[in-house]
Design a protein around this motif. Sequence first.
Motif, PDB file in Angstrom:
ATOM      1  N   TYR A  32      44.812  26.387  79.434  1.00 21.34           N
ATOM      2  CA  TYR A  32      45.782  25.295  79.393  1.00 21.34           C
ATOM      3  C   TYR A  32      47.211  25.825  79.477  1.00 21.34           C
ATOM      4  O   TYR A  32      47.540  26.873  78.903  1.00 21.34           O
ATOM      5  CB  TYR A  32      45.623  24.482  78.103  1.00 21.34           C
ATOM      6  CG  TYR A  32      44.352  23.673  78.082  1.00 21.34           C
ATOM      7  CD1 TYR A  32      44.329  22.359  78.530  1.00 21.34           C
ATOM      8  CD2 TYR A  32      43.161  24.241  77.646  1.00 21.34           C
ATOM      9  CE1 TYR A  32      43.163  21.621  78.539  1.00 21.34           C
ATOM     10  CE2 TYR A  32      41.980  23.511  77.643  1.00 21.34           C
ATOM     11  CZ  TYR A  32      41.986  22.201  78.092  1.00 21.34           C
ATOM     12  OH  TYR A  32      40.819  21.470  78.104  1.00 21.34           O
ATOM     13  N   CYS A  33      48.038  25.080  80.205  1.00 22.74           N
ATOM     14  CA  CYS A  33      49.473  25.378  80.199  1.00 22.74           C
ATOM     15  C   CYS A  33      50.091  24.786  78.938  1.00 22.74           C
ATOM     16  O   CYS A  33      49.549  23.850  78.339  1.00 22.74           O
ATOM     17  CB  CYS A  33      50.148  24.807  81.445  1.00 22.74           C
ATOM     18  SG  CYS A  33      50.119  23.003  81.590  1.00 22.74           S
ATOM     19  N   GLN A  34      51.248  25.322  78.541  1.00 23.05           N
ATOM     20  CA  GLN A  34      51.890  24.843  77.316  1.00 23.05           C
ATOM     21  C   GLN A  34      52.640  23.535  77.522  1.00 23.05           C
ATOM     22  O   GLN A  34      52.877  22.799  76.570  1.00 23.05           O
ATOM     23  CB  GLN A  34      52.854  25.910  76.787  1.00 23.05           C
ATOM     24  CG  GLN A  34      52.264  26.815  75.732  1.00 23.05           C
ATOM     25  CD  GLN A  34      50.885  27.330  76.087  1.00 23.05           C
ATOM     26  OE1 GLN A  34      50.696  28.033  77.081  1.00 23.05           O
ATOM     27  NE2 GLN A  34      49.911  26.991  75.288  1.00 23.05           N
ATOM     28  N   SER A  41      56.703  25.357  81.484  1.00 25.20           N
ATOM     29  CA  SER A  41      55.478  26.157  81.496  1.00 25.20           C
ATOM     30  C   SER A  41      55.779  27.619  81.785  1.00 25.20           C
ATOM     31  O   SER A  41      55.212  28.526  81.157  1.00 25.20           O
ATOM     32  CB  SER A  41      54.508  25.599  82.542  1.00 25.20           C
ATOM     33  OG  SER A  41      53.299  26.342  82.544  1.00 25.20           O
ATOM     34  N   GLU A  50      55.016  28.997  72.458  1.00 24.06           N
ATOM     35  CA  GLU A  50      54.838  27.584  72.748  1.00 24.06           C
ATOM     36  C   GLU A  50      56.191  26.949  73.079  1.00 24.06           C
ATOM     37  O   GLU A  50      57.246  27.523  72.809  1.00 24.06           O
ATOM     38  CB  GLU A  50      54.191  26.881  71.546  1.00 24.06           C
ATOM     39  CG  GLU A  50      52.762  27.332  71.308  1.00 24.06           C
ATOM     40  CD  GLU A  50      52.162  26.735  70.048  1.00 24.06           C
ATOM     41  OE1 GLU A  50      52.825  25.870  69.421  1.00 24.06           O
ATOM     42  OE2 GLU A  50      51.054  27.141  69.669  1.00 24.06           O
ATOM     43  N   ARG A 293      45.124  21.453  82.555  1.00 23.45           N
ATOM     44  CA  ARG A 293      44.191  22.583  82.641  1.00 23.45           C
ATOM     45  C   ARG A 293      44.465  23.350  83.931  1.00 23.45           C
ATOM     46  O   ARG A 293      44.660  22.748  84.989  1.00 23.45           O
ATOM     47  CB  ARG A 293      42.738  22.107  82.606  1.00 23.45           C
ATOM     48  CG  ARG A 293      41.761  23.246  82.397  1.00 23.45           C
ATOM     49  CD  ARG A 293      40.481  22.753  81.740  1.00 23.45           C
ATOM     50  NE  ARG A 293      39.616  22.046  82.645  1.00 23.45           N
ATOM     51  CZ  ARG A 293      38.710  22.637  83.427  1.00 23.45           C
ATOM     52  NH1 ARG A 293      38.611  23.957  83.438  1.00 23.45           N
ATOM     53  NH2 ARG A 293      37.930  21.916  84.197  1.00 23.45           N
ATOM     54  N   SER A 318      45.097  29.675  76.305  1.00 21.46           N
ATOM     55  CA  SER A 318      46.387  29.176  76.779  1.00 21.46           C
ATOM     56  C   SER A 318      47.093  30.222  77.623  1.00 21.46           C
ATOM     57  O   SER A 318      46.811  31.422  77.517  1.00 21.46           O
ATOM     58  CB  SER A 318      47.294  28.804  75.599  1.00 21.46           C
ATOM     59  OG  SER A 318      46.750  27.757  74.836  1.00 21.46           O
ATOM     60  N   GLY A 340      50.912  33.552  71.557  1.00 17.63           N
ATOM     61  CA  GLY A 340      49.702  33.901  72.285  1.00 17.63           C
ATOM     62  C   GLY A 340      48.880  34.949  71.556  1.00 17.63           C
ATOM     63  O   GLY A 340      49.362  35.645  70.665  1.00 17.63           O
ATOM     64  N   VAL A 358      44.059  25.080  70.843  1.00 14.57           N
ATOM     65  CA  VAL A 358      45.085  25.399  71.838  1.00 14.57           C
ATOM     66  C   VAL A 358      45.842  24.116  72.136  1.00 14.57           C
ATOM     67  O   VAL A 358      45.302  23.017  72.014  1.00 14.57           O
ATOM     68  CB  VAL A 358      44.476  25.995  73.122  1.00 14.57           C
ATOM     69  CG1 VAL A 358      43.770  27.303  72.827  1.00 14.57           C
ATOM     70  CG2 VAL A 358      43.513  25.020  73.783  1.00 14.57           C
ATOM     71  N   SER A 360      48.982  21.752  74.359  1.00 14.46           N
ATOM     72  CA  SER A 360      49.862  21.480  75.490  1.00 14.46           C
ATOM     73  C   SER A 360      50.749  20.324  75.077  1.00 14.46           C
ATOM     74  O   SER A 360      50.270  19.327  74.524  1.00 14.46           O
ATOM     75  CB  SER A 360      49.059  21.124  76.743  1.00 14.46           C
ATOM     76  OG  SER A 360      49.909  20.998  77.871  1.00 14.46           O
TER      77      SER A 360
END
Length: 504
Positions: A32-34, A41, A50, A293, A318, A340, A358, A360
């Motif tokens: 997943y991207c933040q 991102s 984050e 995603r 992530s 991370g 996780v 986003s």
Amino acid sequence: MSRFSEMPFGEPVQTPSLDRLAERSAEFMNAYCQMPLCTPSRLCLLTGREARRAGAWTNGSTLDPELTTLPQCLGEAGYATCLVGKMHLGGCNQMAGFRDRPYGDLTGGTGHQGQEKPDWYEGSRFRWRIDNVGALEAPESVLQEHVVAQETIAWVREQRYRDPETPWFLCASFSRPHFPLTAPKRWLDEYPPEKITLPKAPAAGDSFHHPSCERLRKEFEVDALTQEETMRMRSGYFACVSYLDEILGDLLDRLERSGDLDNTVIVYTSDHGELAGEHGGWWKHSFHEASIRVPLILSMPSHRKGGKKSARLETPVSLVDLFPTLCRLAGAAYPSDLDGRDLSESVLEGVEPESKPVVSDNLVPRWGAGAEFRMAREGRYKYVRFRSGSELLFDLSGDPEEQKDLILRGMDEAAESALGKLRHFVETTMDFDAVERERVEWSHRLVEEYPLSNHNSHGNHYRMPDGSIVYADGCFYSPDVIADGMRDIVGDLEARTRDSAAKV
């Protein structure tokens, strides 16, 4: 049919280069991207933090020079570092910790050649994205993707020639399949709109009329899309995915032939996804899987040489995990306060990482007050909490198309337990009111302290050896037409040829 694409369920899109890479790698199937937006991102990926702790609010956000970046850590460990292509950063910190940056959006533009609405077009910029889908008109050799590939190879070769003993880290960042959805005709012809698949997640379900989704569709003007327009856009998107795969295959083949990948970790990922008609939406900003995603492939030399078994890992992870993971694989120290986690054991041994939530986020009320959200996923369950508005819970194992909100429909014991855990996690890690205050203060400070004085709306530039910045996209925005479709030149040549033949 490819098992890999930037869509959550897979689509019948040809990606042989990425398929080959994935077959010789550790592939994280639930990454997943933040934040589902370009600049935020990328700021999170660069800093291993984050969105809130990276100052990653919206496009144009400035990278705080006080934050340590991944290339900075690798540079301090003795690596030569280079960024080629798109990064889409605000402010003057355009090098982002990289030593070299020969080509890219060096003046804060986006580098999406041809996406800007032309002066003669009377519709909105979102409508231009729809009407502009089609065959590529510019020569392929001048496209950002091809320049990124060529400048990548040039830098690697130059680095090998100058200092073959120094390890290197290079980020090659491509624009496609981001809009504009233009591709060579050969690829558009592979995906005729009348024969490709419909969006797998329909414009229905329990979240379709959620206020955040309705506002997003209204802002992007997609509710008015016809079925024909939707399929034409999907055709263009599929064509762009396959076109980029073709370019990536050529790039990897050339580097492999020269031996430059013999001791190289290859990473493929993206800053966000693309709804592509799913849930009745397009583009990003959404909490849906197609938006947040992303692909994440890490291929080690041992994977490609057969020494390590490839793996497909299902535990959610992530993009912030890339920072500590790559540093550990490279033998570089990294800050202890990153968000991370190190996934190197999973990459090297193919073991699932420890399960943990996780996230986003969307931290800007761009689509109306209260639209901010935090998505938290652990295991099969996905929870979405909004600053205002009803919360959502999906079982992605039993409902991958996110049609059933379990809070609304009723839950079994496992779902109730997951809801309690994820709800507590979000309540203790996200204070939307505090974030709003931080965003205003942080953004104002960075804009004032690190302004970009040479902003240019067109993204792509070359950085010359003396440090000067040269515009790279003149052929798109300021073309010099030397003849009317070659008729003047060819006609003159044909006339002279006829005269010569008559004299003979």
